[in-house]
Design a protein around this motif. Sequence first.
Motif, PDB file in Angstrom:
ATOM      1  N   CYS A 103       0.848  -1.193   0.000  1.00 51.91           N
ATOM      2  CA  CYS A 103       0.000   0.000   0.000  1.00 51.91           C
ATOM      3  C   CYS A 103       0.879   1.237   0.000  1.00 51.91           C
ATOM      4  O   CYS A 103       1.949   1.245   0.609  1.00 51.91           O
ATOM      5  CB  CYS A 103      -0.890  -0.018   1.250  1.00 51.91           C
ATOM      6  SG  CYS A 103      -1.941   1.431   1.421  1.00 51.91           S
ATOM      7  N   CYS A 129      -0.912   4.397   7.325  1.00 47.14           N
ATOM      8  CA  CYS A 129      -1.837   4.681   8.427  1.00 47.14           C
ATOM      9  C   CYS A 129      -1.261   4.105   9.722  1.00 47.14           C
ATOM     10  O   CYS A 129      -0.796   2.960   9.742  1.00 47.14           O
ATOM     11  CB  CYS A 129      -3.205   4.066   8.140  1.00 47.14           C
ATOM     12  SG  CYS A 129      -3.929   4.664   6.591  1.00 47.14           S
ATOM     13  N   CYS A 178      -2.502   0.681  11.054  1.00 49.31           N
ATOM     14  CA  CYS A 178      -2.603  -0.422  10.087  1.00 49.31           C
ATOM     15  C   CYS A 178      -1.787  -1.645  10.496  1.00 49.31           C
ATOM     16  O   CYS A 178      -0.624  -1.546  10.861  1.00 49.31           O
ATOM     17  CB  CYS A 178      -2.123   0.054   8.716  1.00 49.31           C
ATOM     18  SG  CYS A 178      -2.320  -1.204   7.438  1.00 49.31           S
TER      19      CYS A 178
HETATM   20  S1  SF4 Z   1      -5.133   1.024   6.590  1.00 49.65           S
HETATM   21 FE1  SF4 Z   1      -3.211   0.090   5.833  1.00 49.65          FE
HETATM   22  S2  SF4 Z   1      -3.762  -0.831   3.879  1.00 49.65           S
HETATM   23 FE2  SF4 Z   1      -5.373   0.614   4.395  1.00 49.65          FE
HETATM   24  S3  SF4 Z   1      -4.819   2.559   3.394  1.00 49.65           S
HETATM   25 FE3  SF4 Z   1      -3.961   2.600   5.486  1.00 49.65          FE
HETATM   26  S4  SF4 Z   1      -1.860   1.810   5.293  1.00 49.65           S
HETATM   27 FE4  SF4 Z   1      -2.997   1.222   3.453  1.00 49.65          FE
END
Ligand code: SF4
Length: 126
Positions: free
Chosen positions: A20, A24, A27
């Motif tokens: 990705c 985040c 995450c």
């Molecule tokens: S939660 Fe994880 S997988 Fe989803 S957009 Fe954020 S960093 Fe990417």
Amino acid sequence: MHRRVITFSKNAFLPLTTVCQNRCGYCCFRTPVREGCVMAPTEAIRTLEASAALGCTEALFTFGERPGAVPGFGEMLGRLGYADILDYVYDLSLAAIDRGLLPHTNAGILTYEELDRLREVNASMG
Ligand code: SF4
């Protein structure tokens, strides 16, 4: 007396990649680009077929947001014959429909044009 009814949809979970472009803080899904970081078509088709045989009705395709923006990911995807993961999920959505599963793609933020294209082969999107 109240009867409690619990409903659920039996779905096949296909994380096509955990790569990705985002970071985040909460995450626990994202991983770096590495060998085998894209689910191969053979594994995806095997999962669809096994899931259909088990009575699943939905194929949930998920992946990190814009993995193609992460250096090295394009090469991994290119080995499977695709330049864009949205092309890959489009073809897998058709494969899911062929097996009686309703595709649901969870791709993160997309443009209107991208959503419009995937709409042709998805029952819903997240
Ligand atoms: S939660 Fe994880 S997988 Fe989803 S957009 Fe954020 S960093 Fe990417």
